[in-house]
Motif scaffolding. Structure first.
Motif, PDB file in Angstrom:
ATOM      1  N   UNK A   1      47.948  30.014  11.750  1.00  0.00           N
ATOM      2  CA  UNK A   1      47.145  30.140  13.494  1.00  0.00           C
ATOM      3  C   UNK A   1      47.291  31.153  13.562  1.00  0.00           C
ATOM      4  N   UNK A   2      46.838  32.377  14.700  1.00  0.00           N
ATOM      5  CA  UNK A   2      47.084  33.536  15.060  1.00  0.00           C
ATOM      6  C   UNK A   2      48.418  34.353  15.017  1.00  0.00           C
ATOM      7  N   UNK A   3      49.332  33.437  14.597  1.00  0.00           N
ATOM      8  CA  UNK A   3      50.448  33.554  14.030  1.00  0.00           C
ATOM      9  C   UNK A   3      51.350  33.041  13.252  1.00  0.00           C
ATOM     10  N   UNK A   4      50.063  32.772  12.243  1.00  0.00           N
ATOM     11  CA  UNK A   4      50.730  32.646  10.583  1.00  0.00           C
ATOM     12  C   UNK A   4      50.557  31.555  10.472  1.00  0.00           C
ATOM     13  N   UNK A   5      51.073  31.368   9.159  1.00  0.00           N
ATOM     14  CA  UNK A   5      50.931  29.869   8.390  1.00  0.00           C
ATOM     15  C   UNK A   5      51.084  28.439   9.277  1.00  0.00           C
ATOM     16  N   UNK A   6      50.973  28.204   9.319  1.00  0.00           N
ATOM     17  CA  UNK A   6      51.462  26.922  10.116  1.00  0.00           C
ATOM     18  C   UNK A   6      51.066  25.346   9.853  1.00  0.00           C
ATOM     19  N   UNK A   7      51.587  24.304   9.876  1.00  0.00           N
ATOM     20  CA  UNK A   7      50.671  23.438   9.587  1.00  0.00           C
ATOM     21  C   UNK A   7      51.034  22.140  11.098  1.00  0.00           C
ATOM     22  N   UNK A   8      50.187  21.009  11.119  1.00  0.00           N
ATOM     23  CA  UNK A   8      49.501  20.166  12.144  1.00  0.00           C
ATOM     24  C   UNK A   8      49.245  19.141  11.693  1.00  0.00           C
ATOM     25  N   UNK A   9      48.840  18.315  12.677  1.00  0.00           N
ATOM     26  CA  UNK A   9      48.255  16.894  12.065  1.00  0.00           C
ATOM     27  C   UNK A   9      46.645  16.388  12.820  1.00  0.00           C
TER      28      UNK A   9
ATOM     29  N   UNK B   1      44.853  17.791  20.980  1.00  0.00           N
ATOM     30  CA  UNK B   1      44.215  19.748  21.257  1.00  0.00           C
ATOM     31  C   UNK B   1      42.941  19.803  21.656  1.00  0.00           C
ATOM     32  N   UNK B   2      42.697  20.296  23.138  1.00  0.00           N
ATOM     33  CA  UNK B   2      41.461  20.795  22.710  1.00  0.00           C
ATOM     34  C   UNK B   2      40.552  21.509  21.908  1.00  0.00           C
ATOM     35  N   UNK B   3      39.373  21.701  21.832  1.00  0.00           N
ATOM     36  CA  UNK B   3      38.806  23.065  21.210  1.00  0.00           C
ATOM     37  C   UNK B   3      39.240  24.045  21.487  1.00  0.00           C
ATOM     38  N   UNK B   4      38.555  24.275  22.551  1.00  0.00           N
ATOM     39  CA  UNK B   4      39.463  25.498  23.170  1.00  0.00           C
ATOM     40  C   UNK B   4      40.743  26.550  22.621  1.00  0.00           C
ATOM     41  N   UNK B   5      41.484  25.456  22.866  1.00  0.00           N
ATOM     42  CA  UNK B   5      42.790  26.051  22.532  1.00  0.00           C
ATOM     43  C   UNK B   5      42.751  26.045  21.240  1.00  0.00           C
ATOM     44  N   UNK B   6      41.980  25.584  19.875  1.00  0.00           N
ATOM     45  CA  UNK B   6      41.935  25.261  18.985  1.00  0.00           C
ATOM     46  C   UNK B   6      41.293  26.763  18.076  1.00  0.00           C
ATOM     47  N   UNK B   7      39.992  27.067  18.705  1.00  0.00           N
ATOM     48  CA  UNK B   7      39.303  28.442  18.559  1.00  0.00           C
ATOM     49  C   UNK B   7      40.261  29.762  19.032  1.00  0.00           C
ATOM     50  N   UNK B   8      41.335  29.591  20.330  1.00  0.00           N
ATOM     51  CA  UNK B   8      41.730  30.599  21.252  1.00  0.00           C
ATOM     52  C   UNK B   8      43.200  31.009  20.245  1.00  0.00           C
ATOM     53  N   UNK B   9      43.476  29.744  19.537  1.00  0.00           N
ATOM     54  CA  UNK B   9      44.085  29.793  19.069  1.00  0.00           C
ATOM     55  C   UNK B   9      44.259  30.504  17.208  1.00  0.00           C
ATOM     56  N   UNK B  10      42.924  30.592  16.555  1.00  0.00           N
ATOM     57  CA  UNK B  10      42.066  31.325  15.388  1.00  0.00           C
ATOM     58  C   UNK B  10      42.779  30.434  14.438  1.00  0.00           C
ATOM     59  N   UNK B  11      43.522  28.641  14.556  1.00  0.00           N
ATOM     60  CA  UNK B  11      43.441  27.829  13.804  1.00  0.00           C
ATOM     61  C   UNK B  11      42.149  27.497  12.349  1.00  0.00           C
ATOM     62  N   UNK B  12      43.023  27.748  11.245  1.00  0.00           N
ATOM     63  CA  UNK B  12      41.962  27.443   9.999  1.00  0.00           C
ATOM     64  C   UNK B  12      42.968  26.869   8.709  1.00  0.00           C
ATOM     65  N   UNK B  13      42.175  25.492   8.399  1.00  0.00           N
ATOM     66  CA  UNK B  13      43.185  24.559   7.347  1.00  0.00           C
ATOM     67  C   UNK B  13      42.605  25.207   6.248  1.00  0.00           C
ATOM     68  N   UNK B  14      43.805  25.413   5.603  1.00  0.00           N
ATOM     69  CA  UNK B  14      43.401  25.688   3.357  1.00  0.00           C
ATOM     70  C   UNK B  14      42.957  24.686   2.591  1.00  0.00           C
TER      71      UNK B  14
END
Length: 151
Positions: free
Chosen positions: A71-79, A108-121
């Motif tokens: 995410x915008x804060x670095x490496x992360x894991x979620x479900x 999580x809404x698409x807006x939150x995902x986009x705002x946090x710049x979430x990406x998956x490896x």
């Protein structure tokens, strides 16, 4: 979701240790990083929250996948889960572990995902049941690296 957020505390000391590992100053990483720390010690980092959430979902026959990315804060894991209505929801129990953010990080809404710049490896390893439930590169482009081509 509520069970995990109530019973697990974020382990800031372990988080700092993991940052040290990335910076090559501390090669020791505690077992608390994963499900053991979350479920047995009551403390972990995001990967432990996500693994614990998946374990609970597995026991309840809820299709669940741990997503590893950043995410915008670095490496992360979620479900990612498949809800009873057959649609996909994204769940982040580590970031939802506060009264202020509790409802934000379940489904999580698409807006939150986009705002946090979430990406998956691991976007190439999405199980077919999630594809059948609606996960697609077109539906969730915010999860992809910018250089990934979609057809």
């Amino acid at each position: 979701y509520q069970l995990i957020t109530e019973r697990v505390d974020f382990d800031y000391e372990l988080s700092d240790m993991l940052l040290d590992v990335y910076n090559e100053t501390n090669p020791e990483v505690a077992i608390g990083r994963g499900i053991y720390g979350a479920l047995l010690e009551g403390e972990s980092v995001c990967s432990g929250y996500a693994a614990a959430y998946k374990a609970v979902c597995d026991r309840l026959d809820i299709p669940c996948k741990v997503l590893i990315g950043y995410t915008e804060n670095g490496d992360h894991a979620w479900n990612m889960i498949i809800k009873e209505d057959g649609t996909i929801a994204y769940v982040d129990s580590s970031w939802g572990d506060s009264e202020r953010w509790f409802s934000t990080y379940y489904d999580i809404s698409d807006e939150v995902i986009a705002a946090e710049n979430r990406r998956i490896y691991d976007y190439e390893y999405i199980p077919q049941e999630f594809m059948d439930a609606g996960f697609s590169l077109e539906r969730a482009p915010q999860f992809l690296y910018d250089d990934v081509e979609t057809e």
